[in-house]
Design an enzyme around this catalytic site. Structure first.
Site, PDB file in Angstrom:
ATOM      1  N   GLY A  98      -4.990 -29.177 -49.163  1.00 55.62           N
ATOM      2  CA  GLY A  98      -5.878 -28.624 -50.194  1.00 55.62           C
ATOM      3  C   GLY A  98      -5.044 -28.326 -51.442  1.00 55.62           C
ATOM      4  CE  LYS A 154      -4.229 -29.447 -35.417  1.00 57.49           C
ATOM      5  NZ  LYS A 154      -4.535 -30.007 -36.744  1.00 57.49           N
ATOM      6  CB  THR A 212     -10.498 -23.242 -41.770  1.00 53.89           C
ATOM      7  OG1 THR A 212     -10.938 -23.746 -43.041  1.00 53.89           O
ATOM      8  CG2 THR A 212      -9.579 -24.261 -41.120  1.00 53.89           C
ATOM      9  NE  ARG A 241      38.925 -43.146   7.513  1.00 46.04           N
ATOM     10  CZ  ARG A 241      40.080 -42.674   7.101  1.00 46.04           C
ATOM     11  NH1 ARG A 241      41.188 -43.021   7.711  1.00 46.04           N
ATOM     12  NH2 ARG A 241      40.146 -41.856   6.089  1.00 46.04           N
ATOM     13  CD  GLU A 290      -9.344 -28.368 -47.902  1.00 42.01           C
ATOM     14  OE1 GLU A 290      -8.709 -29.062 -47.097  1.00 42.01           O
ATOM     15  OE2 GLU A 290      -8.897 -27.297 -48.354  1.00 42.01           O
ATOM     16  CG  ASN A 296      39.592 -32.823  -4.917  1.00 45.63           C
ATOM     17  OD1 ASN A 296      39.926 -32.661  -6.076  1.00 45.63           O
ATOM     18  ND2 ASN A 296      39.315 -34.007  -4.410  1.00 45.63           N
ATOM     19  NE  ARG A 328      -6.821 -34.434 -38.921  1.00 50.47           N
ATOM     20  CZ  ARG A 328      -6.704 -33.561 -39.929  1.00 50.47           C
ATOM     21  NH1 ARG A 328      -6.286 -33.976 -41.109  1.00 50.47           N
ATOM     22  NH2 ARG A 328      -7.003 -32.284 -39.753  1.00 50.47           N
TER      23      ARG A 328
HETATM   24  C1  UD1 Z   1      -6.215 -27.121 -43.734  1.00 49.66           C
HETATM   25  C2  UD1 Z   1      -6.751 -26.582 -45.068  1.00 49.66           C
HETATM   26  C3  UD1 Z   1      -5.965 -27.224 -46.210  1.00 49.66           C
HETATM   27  C4  UD1 Z   1      -4.485 -26.930 -46.041  1.00 49.66           C
HETATM   28  C5  UD1 Z   1      -3.989 -27.383 -44.671  1.00 49.66           C
HETATM   29  C6  UD1 Z   1      -2.596 -26.875 -44.438  1.00 49.66           C
HETATM   30  C7  UD1 Z   1      -9.118 -26.036 -44.856  1.00 49.66           C
HETATM   31  C8  UD1 Z   1     -10.520 -26.479 -45.099  1.00 49.66           C
HETATM   32  N1  UD1 Z   1      -8.168 -26.891 -45.188  1.00 49.66           N
HETATM   33  O1  UD1 Z   1      -6.473 -28.508 -43.682  1.00 49.66           O
HETATM   34  O2  UD1 Z   1      -6.404 -26.693 -47.457  1.00 49.66           O
HETATM   35  O3  UD1 Z   1      -3.772 -27.587 -47.080  1.00 49.66           O
HETATM   36  O4  UD1 Z   1      -4.821 -26.849 -43.625  1.00 49.66           O
HETATM   37  O5  UD1 Z   1      -2.050 -27.398 -43.254  1.00 49.66           O
HETATM   38  O6  UD1 Z   1      -8.920 -24.927 -44.401  1.00 49.66           O
HETATM   39  N2  UD1 Z   1      -9.550 -24.798 -36.934  1.00 49.66           N
HETATM   40  C9  UD1 Z   1     -10.393 -23.944 -36.256  1.00 49.66           C
HETATM   41  N3  UD1 Z   1     -11.724 -24.186 -36.275  1.00 49.66           N
HETATM   42  C10 UD1 Z   1     -12.250 -25.238 -36.955  1.00 49.66           C
HETATM   43  C11 UD1 Z   1     -11.400 -26.105 -37.660  1.00 49.66           C
HETATM   44  C12 UD1 Z   1     -10.042 -25.840 -37.641  1.00 49.66           C
HETATM   45  O7  UD1 Z   1      -9.937 -22.984 -35.632  1.00 49.66           O
HETATM   46  O8  UD1 Z   1     -13.483 -25.379 -36.932  1.00 49.66           O
HETATM   47  C13 UD1 Z   1      -8.093 -24.552 -36.878  1.00 49.66           C
HETATM   48  C14 UD1 Z   1      -7.329 -25.725 -36.282  1.00 49.66           C
HETATM   49  O9  UD1 Z   1      -7.108 -25.534 -34.899  1.00 49.66           O
HETATM   50  C15 UD1 Z   1      -6.020 -25.704 -37.050  1.00 49.66           C
HETATM   51  C16 UD1 Z   1      -6.358 -25.027 -38.358  1.00 49.66           C
HETATM   52  O10 UD1 Z   1      -7.612 -24.393 -38.192  1.00 49.66           O
HETATM   53  O11 UD1 Z   1      -5.011 -24.955 -36.375  1.00 49.66           O
HETATM   54  C17 UD1 Z   1      -6.427 -25.998 -39.532  1.00 49.66           C
HETATM   55  O12 UD1 Z   1      -7.371 -27.022 -39.261  1.00 49.66           O
HETATM   56  P1  UD1 Z   1      -7.108 -28.525 -39.677  1.00 49.66           P
HETATM   57  O13 UD1 Z   1      -8.274 -29.329 -39.260  1.00 49.66           O
HETATM   58  O14 UD1 Z   1      -5.782 -28.964 -39.213  1.00 49.66           O
HETATM   59  O15 UD1 Z   1      -7.096 -28.413 -41.285  1.00 49.66           O
HETATM   60  P2  UD1 Z   1      -6.341 -29.359 -42.309  1.00 49.66           P
HETATM   61  O16 UD1 Z   1      -7.103 -30.594 -42.499  1.00 49.66           O
HETATM   62  O17 UD1 Z   1      -4.929 -29.492 -41.920  1.00 49.66           O
HETATM   63 MG    MG Z   2      -3.947 -29.048 -40.186  1.00 47.35          MG
END
Ligand code: UD1
Ligand code: MG
Length: 446
Positions: A143, A26, A81, A427, A158, A364, A19
């Site tokens: 979430g 990111k 995550t 000059r 979510e 100066n 995104r």
């Molecule tokens: C996530 C949470 C959401 C919460 C929000 C807060 C989940 C499913 N959702 O959503 O409930 O409200 O954060 O900001 O957890 N990452 C990995 N591996 C992956 C996917 C993501 O390491 O496979 C890391 C990303 O680099 C990032 C973090 O996890 O730093 C969160 O991932 P992101 O995709 O931003 O989750 P959100 O949609 O923001």
């Molecule tokens: Mg996020």
């Protein structure tokens, strides 16, 4: 039960950040010139954890370098995550204590907030997890924490999976959890990816734990801005603004005056002493320090500069890397300085360029004077002795050395060294033709 258990911090940072519409991971995007992930690490270091593990994606070498010497584990497929936490557990097999899970895209979390979350994990004997929640007027994208009438967290839903009714819930998951390390593998083993994203969500863990009799407590932060996540470039700019405000406030609390704080742009490593007065519209880049009682007038731009006490700079002055400015110096409008030392009490009051120069004290450097430091191939040094008077519109063609106390006549182009206390003048001879202008006007009919 105590919360002095060993602590491992796991930072999830493997996401591609689709995104953000960017080529780099990111968490490598910067706030005040420092990657997000390093903001998280700076906070985490204050907790002094036993282990710190950052989950990164394959090929994210820049990210691994940015977090070194901290340990990294690679999440092979970025499928959520929950799966990211699973990757980290491989490195925590024998760990017995608490696991604090943080998101790399939530960079401004404070020590107090993390400590509150860890304490909440010990709410009662059945509490095996705590989650950091926040209330938002507009919870879109986060979430939702589904809490029953008894105040017990049942589940986290979510955005993509939430019903219309669930979307009304305005207490949300910040993404930070504290978990009993001994049970995490058991819970992770039951994660499924049956949801709108087809991913393994860490947010399913509280519901799995509840089925096994383990409660999740909710620590609510009263500072939602601090735990705002960063998913888009607009979020990044919002976080940047918040971090700017916090740093400006820190300086003002330490005795710095800012007439219009919102127009002063700071770098994460900016150093400003007390008694400094900063007028509106001033930019601090990397590596700038400002001594006591300096007055910075409006519209100045600084990078890589040290400014001595009681100096007055601007308006419209530019200090480039390598600018070492002494005490009580005066640098006026439209002056650019690069890789140069300026001695105490010297004055460069208007329209000048000083590059690759060692300027002594009490010099100066008059209006329009410049160092000519570049011959098209190489840079050369100019050395200006103490107490030198350089007239207006002078070119000092480097390499050149002016002794102490020399006078350089206005308009001169100096190409050879000048001994101490000498006058150097270069000059063309002026020619005056009496009556010429009047005759010319008459000829032209003026
Ligand atoms: C996530 C949470 C959401 C919460 C929000 C807060 C989940 C499913 N959702 O959503 O409930 O409200 O954060 O900001 O957890 N990452 C990995 N591996 C992956 C996917 C993501 O390491 O496979 C890391 C990303 O680099 C990032 C973090 O996890 O730093 C969160 O991932 P992101 O995709 O931003 O989750 P959100 O949609 O923001
Ligand atoms: Mg996020």
């Amino acid at each position: 039960m105590s919360n002095n258990n060993p602590l491992a911090v796991v930072i999830l940072a493997a996401g591609k950040g689709t995104r953000m519409k960017s080529d780099k991971p990111k968490v490598m995007h910067e706030l005040l010139g420092l990657p997000m992930i390093n903001w998280v690490l700076n906070s985490v270091e204050q907790l002094n954890p036993d282990r710190t593990i950052i989950v990164i994606g394959q090929g994210m070498d820049d990210l691994a370098a940015a977090v070194a010497p901290h340990e990294t584990v690679v999440q092979i497929t970025q499928d959520g995550t929950g799966s990211a936490l699973k990757s980290a557990m491989g490195a925590l097999q024998d760990f017995d204590g608490d696991i604090l899970v943080l998101l790399g895209d939530t960079p401004l979390i404070s020590l107090e907030t993390m400590s509150g979350l860890i304490s909440a994990r010990y709410q009662c004997a059945q509490t095996g997890i705590s989650v950091l929640g926040m209330y938002l007027d507009n919870p879109y994208g986060y979430g939702r924490l589904l809490i029953d009438n008894e105040g017990t967290l049942q589940d986290i839903r979510e955005e993509k999976d939430a019903s219309a009714e669930e979307k009304q819930v305005n207490i949300v998951n910040t993404g930070a959890f504290c978990m009993d390390a001994t049970k995490v593998n058991d819970w992770l083993g039951e994660l499924v990816n049956v949801n709108a994203s087809g991913e393994y969500y860490i947010t399913d863990i509280p519901e799995i734990a509840a089925r096994k009799g383990v409660k999740t407590s909710v620590a609510v932060t009263n500072n939602p801005k601090e735990v705002q996540g960063c998913n888009t470039r607009i979020h990044l700019s919002e976080l940047e603004q918040y971090a700017q405000v916090k740093l400006r406030e820190k300086f003002m609390n330490e005795g710095v005056v800012m007439q219009d704080p919102s127009s002063v742009y700071l770098h994460h490593d900016t150093k400003i002493s007390s008694g400094v007065l900063i007028e509106p519209n001033v930019y601090f880049g990397k590596d700038v320090s400002v001594g006591a009682n300096v007055h910075i007038k409006a519209f100045c731009h600084f990078e890589g500069a040290n400014i001595g006490d009681n100096t007055i700079i601007g308006p419209f002055a530019r200090l480039r890397p390598g600018s070492e400015i002494g005490k009580e110096v005066r640098i006026g409008n439209f002056v650019e300085i690069k890789k140069s030392q300026i001695g105490d009490r010297s004055k460069i009051s208007h329209l000048g360029y000083v590059g690759d120069c060692t300027m002594g004290k009490d010099v100066n450097f008059s209006c329009g004077a410049i160092t000519v430091n570049y011959d098209g191939f190489d840079k050369h040094q100019t050395v200006i002795g103490d107490g030198t008077m350089i007239g207006s519109n002078v070119n000092l063609v480097a390499p050149v050395n002016l002794g102490n106390g020399t006078f350089i006549a206005a308009g001169s182009t100096i190409t050879a060294d000048v001994p101490p206390n000498a006058l150097s003048v270069e000059r063309g001879k002026a020619k005056t033709i009496e009556g010429w202008a009047a005759a010319y006007r008459k000829r032209k009919g003026g």
